[in-house]
Design an enzyme around this catalytic site. Sequence first.
Site, PDB file in Angstrom:
ATOM      1  N   ALA A   1     106.402 -16.267 -93.515  1.00  0.00           N
ATOM      2  CA  ALA A   1     107.270 -16.540 -94.806  1.00  0.00           C
ATOM      3  C   ALA A   1     106.832 -17.565 -95.309  1.00  0.00           C
ATOM      4  CB  ALA A   1     108.712 -17.167 -94.131  1.00  0.00           C
TER       5      ALA A   1
ATOM      6  N   GLY B   1     106.892 -14.753 -89.672  1.00  0.00           N
ATOM      7  CA  GLY B   1     107.188 -13.629 -90.227  1.00  0.00           C
ATOM      8  C   GLY B   1     106.476 -12.376 -90.320  1.00  0.00           C
TER       9      GLY B   1
ATOM     10  N   GLU C   1     106.641 -10.906 -86.954  1.00  0.00           N
ATOM     11  CA  GLU C   1     107.980 -10.336 -86.895  1.00  0.00           C
ATOM     12  C   GLU C   1     108.153  -8.882 -87.384  1.00  0.00           C
ATOM     13  OE1 GLU C   1     109.904 -14.143 -88.199  1.00  0.00           O
ATOM     14  OE2 GLU C   1     111.161 -14.144 -86.156  1.00  0.00           O
TER      15      GLU C   1
ATOM     16  N   GLU D   1     106.286 -21.051 -85.798  1.00  0.00           N
ATOM     17  CA  GLU D   1     107.300 -21.531 -86.580  1.00  0.00           C
ATOM     18  C   GLU D   1     107.617 -23.007 -86.045  1.00  0.00           C
ATOM     19  OE1 GLU D   1     107.137 -18.503 -86.089  1.00  0.00           O
ATOM     20  OE2 GLU D   1     107.995 -17.352 -87.336  1.00  0.00           O
TER      21      GLU D   1
END
Length: 702
Positions: free
Chosen positions: A65, A103, A106, A126
Amino acid sequence: MSEAEVVRFEVEDGVGVITVDNPPVNALGPGVREGIIAAVDRGVADPNVSAMVLMGAGRSFIAGADIRQFGKPRPAPARLTHDVLDASPKPVVAAIHGYALGGGLEHALSSHYRIAVASARVGLPEVLIGVLPGGGGTQRLPRLIGPKAAMEMIVSGRHVPAAEAKALGIVDAIVEGQDLRKEAIRFAKSVAAKRPLPRVRDKADRIAEAKADPGMFEAMRKSIARKARNQKAPYHCIACVEAAVTQPFDEGLKTERRLFAELENSEEAKALRYAFFAEREVAKIPGAPKDLKPPRVKTAAVIGAGTMGGGIAMSFADFGIPVKVLEVSREALDKGMQRVRDNYAVSVKRGSLAQAEMERRLALIEPVDRYEAIADCDVVIEAVFERVDVKKEVFAKLDAVMKPGALLLTNSSAIDTDIMANVTKRPQDVAGAHFFAPANVMKLFEVVKGTKTSIETIAGAMKVGRDIGKISAVAGTCDGFAANRSRAPFITEMMLMLEEGALPEQVDKVMVDFGYPMGPFAVSDLSGLDISYDTRKRRAAADPNYRKLHVPDRLVEMGRKGQKTGAGWYRYEKGDRTPHPDEVVKSVIAEVAREFGIEQRTFTDDEILRRLLCASVNEACKILEEGKAYRASDIDVMWLHGFGFPRYRGGLMFWADTVGSREILRQIEEWHQRYGARWKPANLLREIAASGGSFREAKAAG
Ligand code: 3H9
């Protein structure tokens, strides 16, 4: 930037290739998720497309992200990329090179297949920025590789190399060829007709593992208790993996989302995000031309085979750079090389280094006894003992032999870089390189800019630091440079508080509770009380107003030099590093207090913390005022990597902001009244408080 620019969709050989192109690291910034969804929709709708590939342009797949968007309001997306990828009726293959992090991984886990080049790295880091994988990572990874391995990856945040990712089952295949796009298309075609599509969310077999080992989550909580104290994110990560085992997939996702939301704006997450960006900022040299990109040095030399010189040589060898170690005395050279060998042997014994790797590293370190032998090296680091005359002599010799353009660096913790620069005809090539002991372990590398040091030399020295795994930070030349100078008042206050009635064990407990791995007195016992003793004597001789620190001076004079003598601030049992509070220290403190008529009182924990840190905040402001550091955030990076300041508290100046500039000024003014000149508030501190500004954004004057 428009969506079309950050995500491309092209059809090649019946395969829809979705390319994320959002430099520098393809973070999931504005438009990227929407672009991926639009591309998948196109692939699904196109009858000529039988499968899709998701990949990244440039140097990485997707690094996660966009961290810069955290803490800001974000509109809830109408559709989630993970759902769209998962639900695609045509297979999607994630083709990974560079990094697939957070992300990014993911997205790969929501794809049906994952392939990677051998140099790729994957991870869910994270937790390192105070949050947890919030895009389904905590639910999918345990289903794919088992909860135990997933939890270890998520709680550590480590980057897993492709080969290990394959062994764990995260990637289906390692791509051998050079052309990832071509190989990915080939792979996609080979699985295009396979049904059912393998969806990670549907996998149930690995979940059973945790059912057979119900204590695994509690055991993990226990194992991280010390390191993760005062933090929420590591525990929330564990709770999410536990939810993957105990809840159905969609419920688990809800748990993950709820706990992510709790963390995003936590103090710990804010501090860790700040630390992440401060570490990137510290590498930037104001005013440097954009194209100033020094090459990696190919050969290095170290003058002096003492503890510091040996540690520096090991740092080069550890990162594959051949290094020559120079000592004119053969005996000193042999002793130094033996110390290096012994240090490596300890790592082999502990199991952290393979014997073959030790041999490979040792082979990179060449002992030499003549200056001519190092003439061709790209960088030389002088690490002889802290005596100006000896250092000057070394620099005169270096000036005579070193090839033009070589970086001439001096490792000192206090001596003015200009003194060495001025004995050469090339002062522009001379800078300080302040390593922290032990040099092969500590991350901080302070590059000291002399009056005539060129910007190319600064950039070159910083690159040397990064190439040997350090965090390079620039300081101006002054007593103690930026890191130690900013910490010196902390040390003074910790000693003076003893005279007023605090005890070493109380101060240490406060700082450990705050988050330091060790208390400052225990650290002092480790490094030796005698080191600062000599510096104090020098300062006392030079400055009639110097405030003597009687307690440590007396301990050293009694032979209590720390762990190496079995006693210092604490007493130690033979062969054991556990510090035991000692009545002798108490009586020395009482004796000093009596002699100087210092009133005894009790201290609250908060007063101890403030007294130590406020003293340093004030000094840091003076350092910035004098232009001896570029930015307040650089000083924070120095504290994180040089002094063990807890990362989840951001750094010294970030901490000061949590207290508030007006309150810091009020506190310092109060102590200025009580204790006198050493607490005089810095001008910059007054300015920040008057404007209601923040410490962390303060920059060097001028
Ligand atoms: C996440 O994914 C949450 C999700 O689970 C759920 C959400 C709901 N964002 O480090 P470098 C910038 S959390 C924004 O020097 P390297 C960086 O600031 C995220 N910017 O390169 C720098 O900018 P500048 C999980 C980012 O090759 C430039 O890129 N992911 C981001 O030494 C180059 O960076 C992570 O935590 C980002 N995510 O190392 C990974 N990443 O040039 C964080 C980088 O202006 N990133 N930038 O100074 C890294 O660990 C390293 O950057 C990486 C590359 C290893 C990728």
